[in-house]
Scaffold this active site. Structure first.
Site, mmCIF file in Angstrom:
data_model
loop_
_atom_site.group_PDB
_atom_site.id
_atom_site.type_symbol
_atom_site.label_atom_id
_atom_site.label_comp_id
_atom_site.label_asym_id
_atom_site.label_seq_id
_atom_site.Cartn_x
_atom_site.Cartn_y
_atom_site.Cartn_z
ATOM 1 N N TYR A 269 -1.772 -0.385 10.498
ATOM 2 C CA TYR A 269 -1.812 -0.706 9.213
ATOM 3 C C TYR A 269 -0.462 -0.245 8.583
ATOM 4 O O TYR A 269 0.129 -1.097 7.875
ATOM 5 C CB TYR A 269 -2.835 -0.094 8.276
ATOM 6 C CG TYR A 269 -3.177 -0.422 6.863
ATOM 7 C CD1 TYR A 269 -3.824 -1.658 6.510
ATOM 8 C CD2 TYR A 269 -2.944 0.625 5.866
ATOM 9 C CE1 TYR A 269 -3.958 -2.073 5.113
ATOM 10 C CE2 TYR A 269 -3.403 0.074 4.639
ATOM 11 C CZ TYR A 269 -3.632 -0.994 4.301
ATOM 12 O OH TYR A 269 -3.775 -1.294 2.926
ATOM 13 N N SER B 32 0.907 -1.180 0.119
ATOM 14 C CA SER B 32 -0.019 0.151 -0.113
ATOM 15 C C SER B 32 0.813 1.035 0.031
ATOM 16 O O SER B 32 2.227 1.242 0.509
ATOM 17 C CB SER B 32 -0.834 0.197 1.346
ATOM 18 O OG SER B 32 -1.406 1.163 1.307
HETATM 19 N N1 LIG Z 1 -8.766 -1.153 -1.003
HETATM 20 C C1 LIG Z 1 -7.829 -0.275 -1.174
HETATM 21 O O1 LIG Z 1 -7.990 1.082 -1.231
HETATM 22 C C2 LIG Z 1 -6.489 -0.849 -0.890
HETATM 23 C C3 LIG Z 1 -5.457 0.193 -1.055
HETATM 24 C C4 LIG Z 1 -4.035 -0.081 -0.995
HETATM 25 C C5 LIG Z 1 -3.662 -1.583 -0.636
HETATM 26 N N2 LIG Z 1 -4.768 -2.466 -0.292
HETATM 27 C C6 LIG Z 1 -4.288 -3.902 0.058
HETATM 28 O O2 LIG Z 1 -4.938 -4.849 -0.922
HETATM 29 C C7 LIG Z 1 -5.269 -5.951 -0.361
HETATM 30 C C8 LIG Z 1 -6.640 -6.424 -0.509
HETATM 31 O O3 LIG Z 1 -7.521 -5.429 -0.314
HETATM 32 P P1 LIG Z 1 -9.083 -5.153 -0.520
HETATM 33 O O4 LIG Z 1 -9.202 -3.777 -0.487
HETATM 34 O O5 LIG Z 1 -9.302 -6.201 -1.633
HETATM 35 O O6 LIG Z 1 -9.856 -6.033 0.832
HETATM 36 P P2 LIG Z 1 -11.192 -6.749 1.045
HETATM 37 O O7 LIG Z 1 -11.300 -6.866 2.603
HETATM 38 O O8 LIG Z 1 -12.142 -6.299 0.240
HETATM 39 O O9 LIG Z 1 -10.502 -8.154 0.604
HETATM 40 C C9 LIG Z 1 -9.645 -8.821 1.601
HETATM 41 C C10 LIG Z 1 -9.921 -10.477 1.513
HETATM 42 O O10 LIG Z 1 -8.939 -10.882 2.195
HETATM 43 C C11 LIG Z 1 -9.883 -11.982 3.094
HETATM 44 N N3 LIG Z 1 -8.818 -12.247 4.242
HETATM 45 C C12 LIG Z 1 -8.826 -11.531 5.440
HETATM 46 N N4 LIG Z 1 -8.247 -12.095 6.454
HETATM 47 C C13 LIG Z 1 -7.622 -13.375 5.874
HETATM 48 C C14 LIG Z 1 -7.016 -14.198 6.446
HETATM 49 N N5 LIG Z 1 -6.591 -14.164 7.803
HETATM 50 N N6 LIG Z 1 -6.491 -15.353 5.560
HETATM 51 C C15 LIG Z 1 -7.088 -15.402 4.466
HETATM 52 N N7 LIG Z 1 -7.908 -14.457 3.736
HETATM 53 C C16 LIG Z 1 -8.244 -13.364 4.689
HETATM 54 C C17 LIG Z 1 -11.123 -11.387 3.218
HETATM 55 O O11 LIG Z 1 -12.173 -12.298 3.721
HETATM 56 C C18 LIG Z 1 -11.135 -10.785 2.010
HETATM 57 O O12 LIG Z 1 -11.921 -11.764 1.075
HETATM 58 C C19 LIG Z 1 -5.075 -5.820 1.116
HETATM 59 O O13 LIG Z 1 -3.651 -6.113 1.300
HETATM 60 C C20 LIG Z 1 -4.840 -4.326 1.283
HETATM 61 O O14 LIG Z 1 -4.162 -4.046 2.445
HETATM 62 C C21 LIG Z 1 -6.145 -2.156 -0.769
#
Ligand SMILES: NC(=O)c1ccc[n+]([C@@H]2O[C@H](COP(=O)([O-])OP(=O)(O)OC[C@H]3O[C@@H](n4cnc5c(N)ncnc54)[C@H](O)[C@@H]3O)[C@@H](O)[C@H]2O)c1
Length: 265
Positions: free
Chosen positions: A159, A146
């Site tokens: 985070y 991120s």
């Molecule tokens: N959404 C954003 O704006 C954003 C920005 C930068 C980085 N990210 C990163 O992208 C990645 C995905 O984020 P997202 O927005 O799709 O989130 P999200 O919450 O929509 O999806 C995350 C998924 O991970 C699963 N998960 C959670 N804990 C888990 C575990 N212990 N074991 C296995 N699966 C698990 C959840 O069930 C979910 O399906 C993350 O690492 C997040 O930090 C997201």
């Protein structure tokens, strides 16, 4: 489908792939010709996601219920993936959670939980994948990091700590396995404002933390981006596919920003 099949024949795992960015990445790598297993704690959703993507792409795309913080379960699931796919050469460590809050009152168990999933979980998945890649002297690990892995994030100590730490893991694994054909890189997306993480959770958390309305939060986060638009799944997937492909064969230990110019270091 308009994709070049740049990952034809690759065998991959994507963690946290039931929804959001992980789901989008799973779909994209399958469109690029990879076979893959999607891991999630939400098995029901993981199953429907993989069924949809398998039908759409004609690739082998299978679900598994795996908690990335459970070292024993991850070890077993990697071995199963190798059997089901006939090998493993791409590990996309995407699973992550975000709990934000005021540092004075932040529940320390929540703080530890974020570190456990986003940092320890990443290390567990990366090293188990590398274990099975080593005999072939070939493999790619990509962490979804991120912009909060490069710069502090307001009321987001847990985070940011987990994501900064993730870059340390990425760089150190890259050094340890560079001579053995394993590349380890991170991608640092900006704000995916249309993702479920924002729509279902972050707009509410940030509105509360910052005393603004959800719409004001959305506008504020867009205004912070030099390109004045949110990050999209496709922006991230384009870089992930490049890093996974042999076009990036001289790149390891990098953390690439995909932030519309918001982060430059
Ligand atoms: N959404 C954003 O704006 C954003 C920005 C930068 C980085 N990210 C990163 O992208 C990645 C995905 O984020 P997202 O927005 O799709 O989130 P999200 O919450 O929509 O999806 C995350 C998924 O991970 C699963 N998960 C959670 N804990 C888990 C575990 N212990 N074991 C296995 N699966 C698990 C959840 O069930 C979910 O399906 C993350 O690492 C997040 O930090 C997201």
């Amino acid at each position: 489908m308009g994709h070049l099949e740049r990952l034809k024949g690759r065998k991959a795992i994507v963690t946290g792939a039931a929804q959001g960015l992980g789901e989008a990445l799973l779909e994209r790598i399958a469109k690029e010709g990879a076979d893959a297993i999607g891991w999630d704690i939400n098995y029901e959703r993981m199953e429907s996601t993989t069924r949809r993507i398998a039908e759409l792409t004609g690739r082998k795309v299978l679900p598994a219920k795996v908690d990335v913080t459970d070292a024993e379960a991850v070890r077993k699931a990697v071995d199963e993936a190798v059997e089901q796919l006939g090998g493993l050469d791409l590990m996309i460590c995407n699973a992550g959670i975000l709990i934000s809050g005021d540092s004075i009152t932040f529940d320390i168990n929540d703080w530890r939980k974020v570190i456990e999933v986003d940092l320890v979980g990443y290390f567990i998945c990366a090293r188990e994948a590398i274990r099975v890649m080593l005999p072939n002297k070939y493999g790619v690990v990509i962490q979804i990091n991120s912009k909060s892995g490069k710069r502090g994030s307001y009321k987001n100590t847990a985070y940011a700590a987990s994501k900064f730490g993730g870059i340390g893991v990425t760089q150190s694994l890259a050094l340890e396995f560079a001579e053995q054909g394993i590349r380890v890189n991170a991608v640092c997306p900006g704000n995916l404002l249309d993702s479920p993480l924002w729509v279902n959770s972050l707009f509410k958390q940030y509105a509360r933390n910052q005393g603004l309305t959800e719409e004001e939060i959305r506008q504020k986060y867009i205004q912070q981006v030099p390109m004045k638009r949110p990050c999209t799944y496709e922006d991230v997937a384009n870089v992930v596919v490049f890093l996974a492909s042999d076009e990036a064969s001289y790149m390891t230990g990098q953390a690439i920003n995909v932030t519309g110019g918001q982060e430059m270091h």
